[in-house]
Enzyme design. Structure first.
Site, PDB file in Angstrom:
ATOM      1  N   VAL A  11      24.592 -44.494   6.458  1.00  0.00           N
ATOM      2  CA  VAL A  11      24.238 -45.101   7.738  1.00  0.00           C
ATOM      3  C   VAL A  11      23.291 -44.190   8.520  1.00  0.00           C
ATOM      4  O   VAL A  11      22.261 -44.630   9.040  1.00  0.00           O
ATOM      5  CB  VAL A  11      25.523 -45.374   8.568  1.00  0.00           C
ATOM      6  CG1 VAL A  11      25.180 -45.844   9.972  1.00  0.00           C
ATOM      7  CG2 VAL A  11      26.391 -46.384   7.852  1.00  0.00           C
ATOM      8  N   GLU A 146      26.960 -50.716  13.306  1.00  0.00           N
ATOM      9  CA  GLU A 146      25.887 -50.984  12.344  1.00  0.00           C
ATOM     10  C   GLU A 146      26.294 -52.154  11.451  1.00  0.00           C
ATOM     11  O   GLU A 146      27.471 -52.335  11.152  1.00  0.00           O
ATOM     12  CB  GLU A 146      25.581 -49.729  11.526  1.00  0.00           C
ATOM     13  CG  GLU A 146      26.749 -49.108  10.777  1.00  0.00           C
ATOM     14  CD  GLU A 146      26.949 -49.664   9.399  1.00  0.00           C
ATOM     15  OE1 GLU A 146      26.040 -50.349   8.918  1.00  0.00           O
ATOM     16  OE2 GLU A 146      28.024 -49.435   8.822  1.00  0.00           O
ATOM     17  N   GLU A 150      24.550 -51.947   1.962  1.00  0.00           N
ATOM     18  CA  GLU A 150      23.932 -51.071   0.971  1.00  0.00           C
ATOM     19  C   GLU A 150      23.060 -51.898   0.033  1.00  0.00           C
ATOM     20  O   GLU A 150      23.402 -53.022  -0.316  1.00  0.00           O
ATOM     21  CB  GLU A 150      25.006 -50.321   0.178  1.00  0.00           C
ATOM     22  CG  GLU A 150      25.652 -49.248   1.017  1.00  0.00           C
ATOM     23  CD  GLU A 150      26.710 -48.461   0.274  1.00  0.00           C
ATOM     24  OE1 GLU A 150      26.643 -48.378  -0.963  1.00  0.00           O
ATOM     25  OE2 GLU A 150      27.610 -47.936   0.953  1.00  0.00           O
ATOM     26  N   PHE A 244      27.656 -65.330   0.863  1.00  0.00           N
ATOM     27  CA  PHE A 244      28.989 -64.778   0.550  1.00  0.00           C
ATOM     28  C   PHE A 244      29.896 -65.809  -0.103  1.00  0.00           C
ATOM     29  O   PHE A 244      31.061 -65.948   0.234  1.00  0.00           O
ATOM     30  CB  PHE A 244      29.629 -64.185   1.825  1.00  0.00           C
ATOM     31  CG  PHE A 244      29.364 -62.712   1.939  1.00  0.00           C
ATOM     32  CD1 PHE A 244      28.077 -62.267   2.135  1.00  0.00           C
ATOM     33  CD2 PHE A 244      30.378 -61.781   1.805  1.00  0.00           C
ATOM     34  CE1 PHE A 244      27.790 -60.915   2.191  1.00  0.00           C
ATOM     35  CE2 PHE A 244      30.110 -60.421   1.858  1.00  0.00           C
ATOM     36  CZ  PHE A 244      28.817 -59.988   2.056  1.00  0.00           C
ATOM     37  N   GLY A 248      33.328 -62.779  -7.841  1.00  0.00           N
ATOM     38  CA  GLY A 248      33.066 -61.544  -8.581  1.00  0.00           C
ATOM     39  C   GLY A 248      34.382 -60.935  -9.018  1.00  0.00           C
ATOM     40  O   GLY A 248      35.426 -61.588  -8.958  1.00  0.00           O
ATOM     41  N   CYS A 255      33.139 -49.968   2.856  1.00  0.00           N
ATOM     42  CA  CYS A 255      33.392 -50.602   4.157  1.00  0.00           C
ATOM     43  C   CYS A 255      34.536 -51.610   4.154  1.00  0.00           C
ATOM     44  O   CYS A 255      35.493 -51.456   4.912  1.00  0.00           O
ATOM     45  CB  CYS A 255      32.119 -51.278   4.652  1.00  0.00           C
ATOM     46  SG  CYS A 255      30.744 -50.130   4.702  1.00  0.00           S
ATOM     47  N   LYS A 258      38.138 -50.267   3.626  1.00  0.00           N
ATOM     48  CA  LYS A 258      38.534 -49.390   4.741  1.00  0.00           C
ATOM     49  C   LYS A 258      38.720 -50.194   6.038  1.00  0.00           C
ATOM     50  O   LYS A 258      39.714 -50.053   6.741  1.00  0.00           O
ATOM     51  CB  LYS A 258      37.436 -48.334   4.924  1.00  0.00           C
ATOM     52  CG  LYS A 258      37.614 -47.400   6.088  1.00  0.00           C
ATOM     53  CD  LYS A 258      36.579 -46.289   6.045  1.00  0.00           C
ATOM     54  CE  LYS A 258      35.246 -46.677   6.656  1.00  0.00           C
ATOM     55  NZ  LYS A 258      35.246 -46.822   8.101  1.00  0.00           N
ATOM     56  N   ARG A 321      32.082 -45.853  -4.551  1.00  0.00           N
ATOM     57  CA  ARG A 321      33.310 -45.815  -3.745  1.00  0.00           C
ATOM     58  C   ARG A 321      34.025 -47.167  -3.772  1.00  0.00           C
ATOM     59  O   ARG A 321      33.410 -48.203  -3.582  1.00  0.00           O
ATOM     60  CB  ARG A 321      32.982 -45.420  -2.297  1.00  0.00           C
ATOM     61  CG  ARG A 321      32.613 -43.939  -2.183  1.00  0.00           C
ATOM     62  CD  ARG A 321      32.197 -43.571  -0.785  1.00  0.00           C
ATOM     63  NE  ARG A 321      30.925 -44.162  -0.407  1.00  0.00           N
ATOM     64  CZ  ARG A 321      30.392 -44.080   0.808  1.00  0.00           C
ATOM     65  NH1 ARG A 321      31.034 -43.444   1.754  1.00  0.00           N
ATOM     66  NH2 ARG A 321      29.227 -44.619   1.062  1.00  0.00           N
TER      67      ARG A 321
HETATM   68  C1  UGA Z   1      29.201 -54.542   4.258  1.00  0.00           C
HETATM   69  C2  UGA Z   1      28.682 -55.623   5.207  1.00  0.00           C
HETATM   70  O1  UGA Z   1      28.104 -56.682   4.448  1.00  0.00           O
HETATM   71  C3  UGA Z   1      27.637 -55.053   6.161  1.00  0.00           C
HETATM   72  O2  UGA Z   1      27.251 -56.062   7.095  1.00  0.00           O
HETATM   73  C4  UGA Z   1      28.266 -53.886   6.919  1.00  0.00           C
HETATM   74  O3  UGA Z   1      27.337 -53.276   7.808  1.00  0.00           O
HETATM   75  C5  UGA Z   1      28.703 -52.850   5.911  1.00  0.00           C
HETATM   76  O4  UGA Z   1      29.683 -53.443   5.037  1.00  0.00           O
HETATM   77  C6  UGA Z   1      29.316 -51.698   6.666  1.00  0.00           C
HETATM   78  O5  UGA Z   1      30.348 -51.875   7.319  1.00  0.00           O
HETATM   79  O6  UGA Z   1      28.697 -50.611   6.712  1.00  0.00           O
HETATM   80  P1  UGA Z   1      28.341 -53.436   1.978  1.00  0.00           P
HETATM   81  O7  UGA Z   1      29.699 -52.815   1.893  1.00  0.00           O
HETATM   82  O8  UGA Z   1      27.152 -52.579   1.755  1.00  0.00           O
HETATM   83  O9  UGA Z   1      28.138 -54.128   3.429  1.00  0.00           O
HETATM   84  O10 UGA Z   1      28.267 -54.577   0.883  1.00  0.00           O
HETATM   85  P2  UGA Z   1      28.349 -56.176   0.822  1.00  0.00           P
HETATM   86  O11 UGA Z   1      27.052 -56.703   0.391  1.00  0.00           O
HETATM   87  O12 UGA Z   1      28.946 -56.747   2.036  1.00  0.00           O
HETATM   88  O13 UGA Z   1      29.366 -56.363  -0.401  1.00  0.00           O
HETATM   89  C7  UGA Z   1      30.730 -55.977  -0.274  1.00  0.00           C
HETATM   90  C8  UGA Z   1      31.490 -56.394  -1.513  1.00  0.00           C
HETATM   91  O14 UGA Z   1      31.559 -57.826  -1.606  1.00  0.00           O
HETATM   92  C9  UGA Z   1      30.860 -55.939  -2.822  1.00  0.00           C
HETATM   93  O15 UGA Z   1      31.893 -55.517  -3.696  1.00  0.00           O
HETATM   94  C10 UGA Z   1      30.161 -57.177  -3.362  1.00  0.00           C
HETATM   95  O16 UGA Z   1      30.021 -57.205  -4.761  1.00  0.00           O
HETATM   96  C11 UGA Z   1      31.107 -58.261  -2.885  1.00  0.00           C
HETATM   97  N1  UGA Z   1      30.462 -59.587  -2.754  1.00  0.00           N
HETATM   98  C12 UGA Z   1      29.541 -59.824  -1.792  1.00  0.00           C
HETATM   99  C13 UGA Z   1      30.827 -60.620  -3.633  1.00  0.00           C
HETATM  100  O17 UGA Z   1      31.681 -60.416  -4.537  1.00  0.00           O
HETATM  101  N2  UGA Z   1      30.251 -61.851  -3.476  1.00  0.00           N
HETATM  102  C14 UGA Z   1      29.347 -62.109  -2.510  1.00  0.00           C
HETATM  103  O18 UGA Z   1      28.883 -63.288  -2.417  1.00  0.00           O
HETATM  104  C15 UGA Z   1      28.982 -61.081  -1.640  1.00  0.00           C
END
Ligand code: UGA
Length: 426
Positions: A11, A146, A150, A244, A248, A255, A258, A321
């Site tokens: 971040v 934020e 990622e 979303f 998967g 994030c 936690k 992580r």
């Molecule tokens: C998440 C949030 O999307 C961000 O908005 C937020 O700022 C961030 O956490 C944070 O708190 O810093 P991130 O953890 O980088 O972002 O990843 P995501 O893209 O949200 O994915 C999270 C998990 O959901 C991953 O394991 C991903 O594979 C899974 N996922 C996501 C799915 O299985 N299907 C989807 O359609 C989308």
């Protein structure tokens, strides 16, 4: 404006470089000296598309100075973004040690009327407490959560869905919003507690949505419905939306796991049980287990050799992580299977349960099963006919991300399965 960013992790580094790109002078404070030397050589320790380019541009034109010395804050800094980690403690609450250390080290060097801007995700109520503690030092506290994901953190910084600023006065919030003046996005000014809650509730809601999606996908596997079609059909409703909705192997990363635990824990302190969030967490763990069991029930008992494709928690990052891929791969190894893995972003791995290979071809060499756990594009480009496998009829392939071309794959491997589709007639 002269702005400091404390903590140059995922971040902090993106925020610091984003702000530098907006035209401000940025001082980055980081206590890890190894990280600093790499950053000064324009080598970020994280993989984030677009970040290296921004880093080399700003380190070289001196808009972005990096130090481990908090005394530099006395050099006219007006705003300090706090971007240090807040890991989960044993009991589910966030550990605020790094926040406390950063504030203790900064406050003696900051001029009066400086503003501490909380970017780290902190428990609800933290900023109000800090604001009251720091009043006597002449410092203000603002919450500016934020929403960077990622893999898309750089574009997310410049095109955010919204900029939320929680502050005790509107004037203070507007001073902080002025930093982001050139970014076109909805701005929301609110109180400190609401800003903190927006962050937790957003992440928990998304996690909840994914747990639901994964459960529907499992249901489709049993009923014979086509999950992809089901989610597509749902997505036409604006109230549901089309994002979303991809099933998967489970949600992970630094994030969601936690923040869901933290929200459920914090709510209890206020006498509220967030049963939906707790269920989302339990459902996610059960889902990872189901993925493993579905695969092994087709594969048969150990010992057998399995190629795991993908270890990062999602594509576009090198972050391992809380990766569901690792949880599943390690659990397979614990059950006696030999697990070899390939991930374009992972060249070594500390666990002796997983053997890392340099290529897909190597990983899949003479395996009994192939399990796709991360949605890397290069997996979709593999020609299954190139894989060196003795008897393809026997090999079980399970695509948990719906990324492989099913018609080509099922031709080579009759026992090809994908998430959200029946295991009887894949
Ligand atoms: C998440 C949030 O999307 C961000 O908005 C937020 O700022 C961030 O956490 C944070 O708190 O810093 P991130 O953890 O980088 O972002 O990843 P995501 O893209 O949200 O994915 C999270 C998990 O959901 C991953 O394991 C991903 O594979 C899974 N996922 C996501 C799915 O299985 N299907 C989807 O359609 C989308």
């Amino acid at each position: 404006m002269k702005i400091a960013v404390i903590g140059l992790g995922y971040v902090g580094l993106t925020t610091a470089l984003g702000i530098a790109e907006l035209g401000h002078k940025v001082l980055g404070i980081e206590t890890d000296l190894g990280k600093i030397s790499d950053l000064l050589l324009s080598r970020p320790h994280i993989y984030e598309p677009g970040l290296t380019e921004l880093l080399s541009k700003h380190v070289n034109n001196e808009n972005f100075l990096i130090t481990d010395d908090y005394r530099e804050l006395s050099n006219g800094i007006e705003f300090v973004f706090i971007c240090v980690p807040t890991p989960t403690s044993e009991n589910g609450s966030a550990d605020l040690t790094y926040i406390d250390q950063a504030i203790a080290a900064s406050k003696q060097h900051l001029k009066k009327e400086s503003v501490l801007i909380m970017k780290s995700t902190v428990p609800i109520g933290t900023c109000t407490k800090l604001a009251s503690n720091l009043k006597n030092d002449g410092l203000s506290v603002v919450s500016n959560p934020e929403f960077l994901a990622e893999g898309t953190a750089v574009p997310d910084f410049f095109n955010p869905s919204r900029i939320v600023v929680g502050a005790e006065t509107e004037e203070l919030a507007k001073r902080v919003l002025a930093i982001f003046e050139s970014i076109v996005a909805p701005n929301l000014i609110c109180d400190l507690t609401s800003a903190e809650t927006i962050k937790h509730a957003s992440n928990s809601f998304l996690a909840l949505k994914l747990s639901f999606v994964n459960e529907v996908a499992s249901l489709c596997e049993e009923t014979g419905a086509n999950a992809e079609m089901v989610f597509h059909g749902m997505s036409f409703d604006d109230r549901i939306g089309d994002k979303f909705l991809k099933p998967g192997p489970g949600w992970g990363g630094s994030c969601f796991p936690k923040d869901t635990k933290e929200l459920a824990f914090a709510a209890k302190l206020y006498g509220i049980e967030m049963k939906t969030v707790e269920a989302a967490i339990t459902s996610n763990l059960a889902h990872m287990n189901r993925i493993k069991n579905s695969f092994t029930s087709q594969l048969g008992a150990a010992p057998k050799k399995i190629a795991v494709l993908g270890l990062t928690f999602k594509a576009g990052t090198n972050d391992l992580r809380e990766s569901p891929a690792i949880a599943i791969a390690e659990s397979l190894a614990d059950n006696g299977y030999r697990v070899v893995a390939y991930d374009p972003m992972v060249s070594k791995f500390t666990s002796d349960k997983i053997e890392i290979q340099d290529s897909i071809l190597q990983a899949c060499n003479d395996v009994d099963g192939i399990l796709v756990l991360t949605e890397w594009m290069e997996f979709s480009e593999i020609d299954p006919n190139l894989l060196d496998i003795g008897n393809p009829e026997k090999v079980v392939v399970f695509d948990t991300r719906n990324i492989l071309n099913s018609s080509i794959w099922s031709q080579r491997f009759p026992r090809f399965f994908r998430i959200g589709r029946s295991w009887q007639n894949a």
